[in-house]
Enzyme design. Sequence first.
Site, PDB file in Angstrom:
ATOM      1  CG  HIS A 145      -1.993  -1.042   1.181  1.00  0.00           C
ATOM      2  ND1 HIS A 145      -2.858  -1.218   0.121  1.00  0.00           N
ATOM      3  CD2 HIS A 145      -2.302  -2.028   2.079  1.00  0.00           C
ATOM      4  CE1 HIS A 145      -3.656  -2.255   0.373  1.00  0.00           C
ATOM      5  NE2 HIS A 145      -3.335  -2.767   1.545  1.00  0.00           N
ATOM      6  CG  ASP A 270      -4.915 -10.123   3.023  1.00  0.00           C
ATOM      7  OD1 ASP A 270      -4.578 -10.629   1.940  1.00  0.00           O
ATOM      8  OD2 ASP A 270      -4.642  -8.944   3.330  1.00  0.00           O
TER       9      ASP A 270
HETATM   10  C1  SS9 Z   1     -11.045  -2.862   6.697  1.00  0.00           C
HETATM   11  C2  SS9 Z   1     -10.070  -1.866   7.295  1.00  0.00           C
HETATM   12  C3  SS9 Z   1      -8.823  -1.862   6.504  1.00  0.00           C
HETATM   13  C4  SS9 Z   1      -6.426  -1.719   6.559  1.00  0.00           C
HETATM   14  C5  SS9 Z   1      -6.124  -3.062   6.010  1.00  0.00           C
HETATM   15  C6  SS9 Z   1      -4.758  -3.100   5.387  1.00  0.00           C
HETATM   16  C7  SS9 Z   1      -4.419  -4.438   4.850  1.00  0.00           C
HETATM   17  C8  SS9 Z   1      -3.051  -4.508   4.356  1.00  0.00           C
HETATM   18  N1  SS9 Z   1     -12.336  -2.823   7.307  1.00  0.00           N
HETATM   19  N2  SS9 Z   1      -7.673  -1.649   7.272  1.00  0.00           N
HETATM   20  S1  SS9 Z   1      -2.623  -5.990   3.517  1.00  0.00           S
HETATM   21 ZN    ZN Z   2      -4.172  -7.153   2.446  1.00  0.00          ZN
END
Ligand code: SS9
Ligand code: ZN
Length: 328
Positions: A145, A270
């Site tokens: 990200h 994930d």
């Molecule tokens: C989802 C909240 C998202 C960030 C998630 C980052 C994942 C990185 N409800 N929060 S792989």
């Molecule tokens: Zn992710």
Amino acid sequence: MELISGAIMPGFEKPARAEIIKARVESEKLGPILPSAEHDLGAAKRVHAEDFIDFLPAVWPMWAAEGRSGTAMPFSWPTRGLRDDVRPRHIDGLLGFYSFDAGANFVAGTWSAIKSSYDVALSAAELVKAGERAAFALCRPPGHHAGRAFMGGYCFINNAAVAAQWFRDQGAAKVALLDIDYHHGNGTQQIFYERSDVLVVNLHGDPMVEYPFFLGHADENGAGEGEGFNHNYPLPFGTAWEGWSEAFEDGCAKVAAYAPDVLLVSLGVDTFEKDPISQFKLVSGDYPKIGRRIAKLGLPTLFVMEGGYAVDEVGVNAVGVLTGFEEG
Ligand code: SS9
Ligand code: ZN
């Protein structure tokens, strides 16, 4: 801590993730497990803005200088119509200036973790450059990200993008980056969007309904020189192996057609059915299949760890991809 669903809660991206993956690498007898070597920040500044990289180690000292402890977290951003051409001086302004969300937060040890994660990615890249068929960079925090001058979503330095650029600088003509994390790799896409020397393929939850929103749609195919070198596969909530593997097969065909010198895999697990923040339905038995398919590409491969928050199964799933790759 992180801001989620209207509350400040313990972060899902926690140290145990890395420990559990490492333990699974050991029990599956993969390896050898090697320590990382220290690297200067030159490779980071090849894909990130210099001022952004220099800011990261300064965050905690600036936060502490305000007499604060706890978690350093942004809360104000230069969105549409506001000025992003003037860099604020106060830490609260700088945190917003260099982020797209409140998801990349700092405690006292965060810079050292970011730097270690970066060192791990480069150390693993060196092994592949030296002739290993593959290496696994057990990076934590993740990176996909993080963009040229922004952090977010637990990501600070884009480890996979850094490694991709490093391979280019070491003489690889073409690099492919396959991002199979559940979330769109918005940082990775932004970094390489106008380039044809790094192909980016991304499978993820549809940004119409899923974080990080605002990027990752199917019509984003690259711009300028990079036109045709970015491919997104946004997929609906509930996507299981059948739908996921169909998109994956298409993405693998794009990688094969590109014929890169080296493949980077942004390895997030994930996509798992029990992931607490995600909506796909892959099962543990699917991950070795992913690894076997990647192996079939027949490319020198660097796996870079990204997300995966079902902590109990994160080792089985991440290492499942690796054992599948070893068999393939
Ligand atoms: C989802 C909240 C998202 C960030 C998630 C980052 C994942 C990185 N409800 N929060 S792989
Ligand atoms: Zn992710």
